[in-house]
Design a protein around this motif. Structure first.
Motif, PDB file in Angstrom:
ATOM      1  N   GLY A 256       0.827  -1.128   0.034  1.00 16.92           N
ATOM      2  CA  GLY A 256      -0.090   0.173   0.047  1.00 16.92           C
ATOM      3  C   GLY A 256       0.730   1.200   0.069  1.00 16.92           C
ATOM      4  N   ARG A 257       0.376   2.486   0.684  1.00 20.84           N
ATOM      5  CA  ARG A 257       0.911   3.686   0.824  1.00 20.84           C
ATOM      6  C   ARG A 257       2.341   3.433   1.566  1.00 20.84           C
ATOM      7  NH1 ARG A 257      -2.221   5.988   3.822  1.00 20.84           N
ATOM      8  NH2 ARG A 257      -3.485   6.922   2.230  1.00 20.84           N
ATOM      9  N   THR A 258       3.562   3.805   0.966  1.00 21.56           N
ATOM     10  CA  THR A 258       4.882   3.612   1.346  1.00 21.56           C
ATOM     11  C   THR A 258       5.501   5.004   1.283  1.00 21.56           C
ATOM     12  OG1 THR A 258       5.085   1.385   0.450  1.00 21.56           O
ATOM     13  CG2 THR A 258       6.800   2.200   1.078  1.00 21.56           C
ATOM     14  N   LEU A 259       6.270   5.232   2.560  1.00 17.66           N
ATOM     15  CA  LEU A 259       7.113   6.539   2.476  1.00 17.66           C
ATOM     16  C   LEU A 259       8.347   6.220   2.479  1.00 17.66           C
ATOM     17  CD1 LEU A 259       7.440   9.634   3.328  1.00 17.66           C
ATOM     18  CD2 LEU A 259       7.436   8.776   5.797  1.00 17.66           C
ATOM     19  N   GLN A 260       9.097   7.028   1.737  1.00 22.27           N
ATOM     20  CA  GLN A 260      10.614   6.926   1.595  1.00 22.27           C
ATOM     21  C   GLN A 260      11.476   7.935   1.852  1.00 22.27           C
ATOM     22  OE1 GLN A 260      10.474   5.795  -2.973  1.00 22.27           O
ATOM     23  NE2 GLN A 260       9.972   3.805  -2.495  1.00 22.27           N
ATOM     24  N   LEU A 261      12.695   8.020   2.229  1.00 19.90           N
ATOM     25  CA  LEU A 261      13.444   8.856   2.981  1.00 19.90           C
ATOM     26  C   LEU A 261      14.909   8.642   2.348  1.00 19.90           C
ATOM     27  CD1 LEU A 261      13.327  11.819   4.153  1.00 19.90           C
ATOM     28  CD2 LEU A 261      13.569  10.543   6.280  1.00 19.90           C
ATOM     29  N   GLY A 262      15.581   9.491   1.827  1.00 22.16           N
ATOM     30  CA  GLY A 262      16.981   9.522   1.427  1.00 22.16           C
ATOM     31  C   GLY A 262      17.655  10.549   1.775  1.00 22.16           C
ATOM     32  N   LEU A 263      19.003  10.289   2.079  1.00 23.79           N
ATOM     33  CA  LEU A 263      20.096  11.415   2.075  1.00 23.79           C
ATOM     34  C   LEU A 263      21.269  11.263   1.410  1.00 23.79           C
ATOM     35  CD1 LEU A 263      20.912  14.135   3.790  1.00 23.79           C
ATOM     36  CD2 LEU A 263      21.774  12.605   5.607  1.00 23.79           C
ATOM     37  N   THR A 264      21.792  12.232   0.651  1.00 19.92           N
ATOM     38  CA  THR A 264      23.090  12.187  -0.132  1.00 19.92           C
ATOM     39  C   THR A 264      24.018  13.275   0.280  1.00 19.92           C
ATOM     40  OG1 THR A 264      21.738  11.194  -1.941  1.00 19.92           O
ATOM     41  CG2 THR A 264      23.893  12.000  -2.536  1.00 19.92           C
ATOM     42  N   HIS A 265      25.258  12.731   0.751  1.00 22.25           N
ATOM     43  CA  HIS A 265      26.148  13.771   0.985  1.00 22.25           C
ATOM     44  C   HIS A 265      27.419  13.663   0.197  1.00 22.25           C
ATOM     45  CE1 HIS A 265      27.929  17.194   3.189  1.00 22.25           C
ATOM     46  NE2 HIS A 265      29.172  16.067   3.430  1.00 22.25           N
ATOM     47  N   LYS A 266      27.948  14.452  -0.604  1.00 21.95           N
ATOM     48  CA  LYS A 266      29.346  14.215  -1.278  1.00 21.95           C
ATOM     49  C   LYS A 266      30.442  14.639  -0.595  1.00 21.95           C
ATOM     50  CE  LYS A 266      26.907  14.635  -5.840  1.00 21.95           C
ATOM     51  NZ  LYS A 266      27.024  15.246  -7.038  1.00 21.95           N
ATOM     52  N   PHE A 267      31.292  14.213  -0.179  1.00 23.43           N
ATOM     53  CA  PHE A 267      32.541  14.541   0.323  1.00 23.43           C
ATOM     54  C   PHE A 267      33.638  15.078  -0.461  1.00 23.43           C
ATOM     55  CE2 PHE A 267      30.387  11.499   3.018  1.00 23.43           C
ATOM     56  CZ  PHE A 267      30.324  12.098   4.465  1.00 23.43           C
TER      57      PHE A 267
END
Length: 267
Positions: A256-267
């Motif tokens: 069903g309804r799905t929440l997605q969360l992501g973080l990208t950091h470039k060093f």
């Protein structure tokens, strides 16, 4: 038994594409492509049904165990018989369809609006296990040959808003219906088993949301919600994923309804 085959040859294909692309302005573009892919010498295991129906033709693939086995019911002796099915370059397939891509963008007070449509309309999808059998289509119907269903029509409508440090997007996804896989089911009202055949699976629509935020030049946060309206996919006895049953995983998910969360950091 199944086994490899050192005499296998590479699969071959013939591909054809004919299309056009128009860009009447910097903010609008449209393209359409007709395509066709013909595969030959596709890898297939020999059919056990064909071998059993023509035992003389496949005599070299029947193997007899040297050990005798006693039947306790009548005290007779017999040998176990096995059938060796090798993988061979037996099959062929044809895929044919039309792709459409339309994109429009327009600057506004809140940012630059983006509107797009991507769609595929299938004209042909068929295959055969060998030269000795008929072609079978899996276009909008389950095929006992390829074990899959190819939807007649798929489309995705995209509405986006691009800002200096953020991007917002909504997607409407549609997959057309098809004729389901035949199954044997037990009816509670009659207490008998019967074959369910010719069952129609309706088309399915879902809506997704996505947002991307830029935090400086090195960090991005992505968030999204799939199946925003929490729609339940239609009942289907065919599934592209064998781990799920009762729903076609290619159309939707029981999550069903799905929440997605992501973080990208470039060093």
């Amino acid at each position: 038994f199944t086994n490899g085959n050192p005499d296998l040859k590479p699969e071959t294909s013939e591909q054809m594409t004919l299309g056009f692309a128009l860009t009447p302005s910097r903010n609008f573009s449209i393209s359409a492509d007709y395509w066709q892919v013909k595969m030959k010498n596709t890898l297939q295991f020999e059919s056990s049904d064909q071998a059993l129906a023509n035992p003389l033709q496949y005599a070299d693939q029947f193997m007899t165990s040297p050990n005798l086995v006693r039947n306790p019911s009548n005290n007779t002796l017999y040998n176990d018989v096995a059938l060796l099915l090798k993988m061979r370059n037996l099959g062929a397939s044809v895929k044919e369809g039309v792709d459409l891509d339309v994109r429009f963008r327009q600057p506004g007070d809140w940012g630059r609006w983006l509107l797009g449509v991507q769609a595929t309309y299938m004209l042909k999808s068929k295959d055969r296990m060998s030269d000795t059998v008929e072609w079978k289509t899996d276009l909008a119907t389950y095929s006992t040959s390829s074990k899959v269903v190819t939807p007649r029509f798929r489309s995705q409508w995209i509405l986006g808003l691009e800002q200096p440090n953020a991007y917002w997007q909504m997607m409407i996804n549609y997959t057309s219906g098809y004729q389901d896989k035949d199954i044997t089911a037990f009816r509670l009202d009659t207490g008998k088993s019967e074959v369910v055949t010719g069952r129609k699976v309706p088309g399915f629509v879902t809506a997704d949301l996505m947002a991307l935020f830029k935090l400086g030049t090195h960090t991005q946060i992505r968030t999204g919600v799939t199946n925003v309206t929490n729609r339940t996919p239609p009942l289907s006895f065919y599934s592209a994923n064998e781990l799920s049953w009762g729903v076609n995983s290619d159309q939707g998910s029981l999550m069903g309804r799905t929440l997605q969360l992501g973080l990208t950091h470039k060093f």
